[in-house]
Design a protein around this motif. Structure first.
Motif, PDB file in Angstrom:
ATOM      1  N   TRP A  74      22.538 -20.342  13.676  1.00 28.37           N
ATOM      2  CA  TRP A  74      23.541 -21.250  13.097  1.00 28.37           C
ATOM      3  C   TRP A  74      22.951 -22.041  11.931  1.00 28.37           C
ATOM      4  CZ3 TRP A  74      28.694 -22.053  13.846  1.00 28.37           C
ATOM      5  CH2 TRP A  74      29.238 -23.233  13.355  1.00 28.37           C
ATOM      6  N   LYS A  75      21.678 -22.405  12.068  1.00 28.77           N
ATOM      7  CA  LYS A  75      21.020 -23.205  11.035  1.00 28.77           C
ATOM      8  C   LYS A  75      20.434 -22.347   9.918  1.00 28.77           C
ATOM      9  CE  LYS A  75      19.723 -26.794  14.395  1.00 28.77           C
ATOM     10  NZ  LYS A  75      18.586 -27.500  15.047  1.00 28.77           N
ATOM     11  N   ARG A  76      19.987 -21.133  10.257  1.00 25.14           N
ATOM     12  CA  ARG A  76      19.215 -20.351   9.291  1.00 25.14           C
ATOM     13  C   ARG A  76      19.992 -19.198   8.646  1.00 25.14           C
ATOM     14  NH1 ARG A  76      13.611 -20.823  10.018  1.00 25.14           N
ATOM     15  NH2 ARG A  76      13.148 -22.976  10.604  1.00 25.14           N
ATOM     16  N   GLY A 135      21.435 -11.166  20.484  1.00 21.39           N
ATOM     17  CA  GLY A 135      20.093 -10.755  20.891  1.00 21.39           C
ATOM     18  C   GLY A 135      19.199 -10.354  19.743  1.00 21.39           C
ATOM     19  N   MET A 136      18.675  -9.139  19.807  1.00 21.22           N
ATOM     20  CA  MET A 136      17.727  -8.662  18.806  1.00 21.22           C
ATOM     21  C   MET A 136      18.356  -8.502  17.431  1.00 21.22           C
ATOM     22  SD  MET A 136      14.769  -8.578  20.139  1.00 21.22           S
ATOM     23  CE  MET A 136      13.899  -7.717  18.826  1.00 21.22           C
ATOM     24  N   ASP A 137      19.671  -8.269  17.377  1.00 23.58           N
ATOM     25  CA  ASP A 137      20.330  -8.169  16.072  1.00 23.58           C
ATOM     26  C   ASP A 137      20.287  -9.510  15.339  1.00 23.58           C
ATOM     27  OD1 ASP A 137      20.988  -5.479  16.093  1.00 23.58           O
ATOM     28  OD2 ASP A 137      22.851  -5.801  17.177  1.00 23.58           O
ATOM     29  N   ILE A 138      20.469 -10.597  16.070  1.00 20.65           N
ATOM     30  CA  ILE A 138      20.381 -11.927  15.454  1.00 20.65           C
ATOM     31  C   ILE A 138      18.943 -12.199  15.007  1.00 20.65           C
ATOM     32  CG2 ILE A 138      20.531 -14.399  15.904  1.00 20.65           C
ATOM     33  CD1 ILE A 138      22.937 -13.922  17.618  1.00 20.65           C
ATOM     34  N   ILE A 139      17.975 -11.839  15.844  1.00 24.26           N
ATOM     35  CA  ILE A 139      16.568 -12.025  15.479  1.00 24.26           C
ATOM     36  C   ILE A 139      16.236 -11.207  14.234  1.00 24.26           C
ATOM     37  CG2 ILE A 139      14.196 -11.568  16.212  1.00 24.26           C
ATOM     38  CD1 ILE A 139      15.070 -12.295  19.048  1.00 24.26           C
ATOM     39  N   ALA A 140      16.762  -9.980  14.166  1.00 25.77           N
ATOM     40  CA  ALA A 140      16.530  -9.143  12.988  1.00 25.77           C
ATOM     41  C   ALA A 140      17.102  -9.776  11.734  1.00 25.77           C
ATOM     42  CB  ALA A 140      17.149  -7.759  13.214  1.00 25.77           C
ATOM     43  N   LEU A 142      17.600 -12.996  11.283  1.00 25.83           N
ATOM     44  CA  LEU A 142      16.761 -14.162  11.003  1.00 25.83           C
ATOM     45  C   LEU A 142      15.503 -13.761  10.244  1.00 25.83           C
ATOM     46  CD1 LEU A 142      17.002 -16.099  14.391  1.00 25.83           C
ATOM     47  CD2 LEU A 142      17.633 -17.005  12.154  1.00 25.83           C
ATOM     48  N   LEU A 143      14.843 -12.702  10.712  1.00 28.07           N
ATOM     49  CA  LEU A 143      13.614 -12.258  10.068  1.00 28.07           C
ATOM     50  C   LEU A 143      13.878 -11.743   8.660  1.00 28.07           C
ATOM     51  CD1 LEU A 143      11.870 -10.432  13.053  1.00 28.07           C
ATOM     52  CD2 LEU A 143      11.244 -12.626  12.051  1.00 28.07           C
ATOM     53  N   ARG A 149       9.876  -8.523   7.453  1.00 30.19           N
ATOM     54  CA  ARG A 149       9.035  -8.112   8.570  1.00 30.19           C
ATOM     55  C   ARG A 149       9.633  -6.880   9.251  1.00 30.19           C
ATOM     56  NH1 ARG A 149       7.494 -13.925  11.434  1.00 30.19           N
ATOM     57  NH2 ARG A 149       6.404 -14.794   9.634  1.00 30.19           N
ATOM     58  N   PRO A 150       8.803  -6.004   9.801  1.00 31.86           N
ATOM     59  CA  PRO A 150       9.303  -4.787  10.454  1.00 31.86           C
ATOM     60  C   PRO A 150      10.001  -5.099  11.777  1.00 31.86           C
ATOM     61  CG  PRO A 150       6.922  -4.954  10.717  1.00 31.86           C
ATOM     62  CD  PRO A 150       7.331  -6.082   9.818  1.00 31.86           C
ATOM     63  N   VAL A 151      11.328  -5.133  11.746  1.00 34.37           N
ATOM     64  CA  VAL A 151      12.109  -5.487  12.927  1.00 34.37           C
ATOM     65  C   VAL A 151      11.930  -4.463  14.043  1.00 34.37           C
ATOM     66  CG1 VAL A 151      14.447  -5.956  13.756  1.00 34.37           C
ATOM     67  CG2 VAL A 151      13.766  -6.657  11.465  1.00 34.37           C
ATOM     68  N   GLY A 152      11.748  -3.202  13.660  1.00 33.51           N
ATOM     69  CA  GLY A 152      11.599  -2.141  14.657  1.00 33.51           C
ATOM     70  C   GLY A 152      10.476  -2.403  15.643  1.00 33.51           C
TER      71      GLY A 152
END
Length: 280
Positions: A74-76, A135-140, A142-143, A149-152
């Motif tokens: 939400w912030k980033r 989940g990981m889609d949000i983290i991806a 964000l990165l 960075r290599p999300v995989g």
């Protein structure tokens, strides 16, 4: 705009429902694990049920795991992407609680394949319309907004932890069927959207200045402008070249349609990049 948002909500609902169907009718009854946060919630639910005096369902745990990353997103990342992604998580958690867990087939392989395919259809259509399943889609995302960075690597590490933990505690045979589910999911998502992390867009347009401004307002990405001339019309045009992540494809397509519906766009898979990936 109103019609677009309504359509997006409908797609998110359908995607969440398909994911819940895949879990409660195929993967959970067969003790085959999903990928990412969903698989982590599934494994945690079983661990809590085995070693604690109380139970927590996969749906509740999935919601709890997604709350911290949603707050950060939400912030980033941005409100629109975060709202739709969290809506997808909430709806999936709700459907997981509503839909009964029952065996459709006693065959583990069929459950692994069909569970993976149905879940992938839900994920694929959700990504295609500019949201995610959390989940990981949000983290991806964000990165991709912070650093290249290599999300995989993160996907692989989380899935490896799920497989190794499940195999060690509950037997390797069913845990390894998770690999079948992962393969089936990846192939289907490839067909519907794209699992390629980075994409290159070549946009041929007469409205390069307006389009460049609109893209910069939406995406934090560098743009390269190239002069061009139509071979048949001899008209002067510009080529806009931009490298994006798969999570930004929907926003880019929508921006192009709004600014220049007549622009010709070629989307190519990008194997690797060197140098600055962000807008200076």
């Amino acid at each position: 705009m109103y019609f677009t948002e309504v359509k997006k909500v409908i797609i998110v609902i359908i995607g969440a429902f398909l994911n819940a169907i895949a879990m409660n009718l195929f993967l959970i009854p067969a003790d085959v694990y999903a990928s990412g946060f969903t698989g982590a919630a599934q494994l945690l639910s079983r661990l809590i049920g085995s070693f604690a005096p109380f139970n927590l369902s996969t749906g509740i745990l999935l919601l709890l795991l997604n709350i911290p990353v949603t707050i950060i997103a939400w912030k980033r990342v941005g409100k629109s992407f975060t709202i739709y992604s969290f809506l997808s998580v909430v709806l999936m958690s709700l459907f997981l609680e509503i839909i009964p867990i029952k065996h459709v087939s006693p065959d583990i392989l069929l459950n692994a394949v069909f569970g993976g395919v149905i879940a992938a259809v839900g994920v694929g259509i959700t990504l295609k319309y500019g949201a995610s399943t959390g989940g990981m889609d949000i983290i991806a995302m964000l990165l991709s907004r912070m650093k290249d960075r290599p999300v995989g690597t993160y996907f692989f590490m989380l899935n490896a932890i799920i497989i190794v933990t499940a195999g060690s505690l509950y037997g390797w045979e069913k845990a390894l069927y998770t690999l079948v589910t992962l393969y089936a999911s990846t192939r289907v998502i490839d067909a519907i959207h794209t699992r390629h992390e980075k994409l290159t867009a070549m946009i041929i347009t007469k409205k390069s200045a307006e389009l460049k401004k609109a893209i910069h307002a939406k995406l934090v990405r560098g743009i390269t402008m190239l002069p061009a001339k139509g071979a048949f019309s001899n008209e002067n045009r510009d080529i806009i070249m931009i490298v994006i992540t798969r999570y930004e494809l929907y926003d880019l397509e929508r921006t192009i349609r709004e600014v220049d519906p007549e622009a010709f766009t070629n989307i190519m898979e990008t194997a690797a990049i060197f140098g600055s990936f962000r807008k200076d």
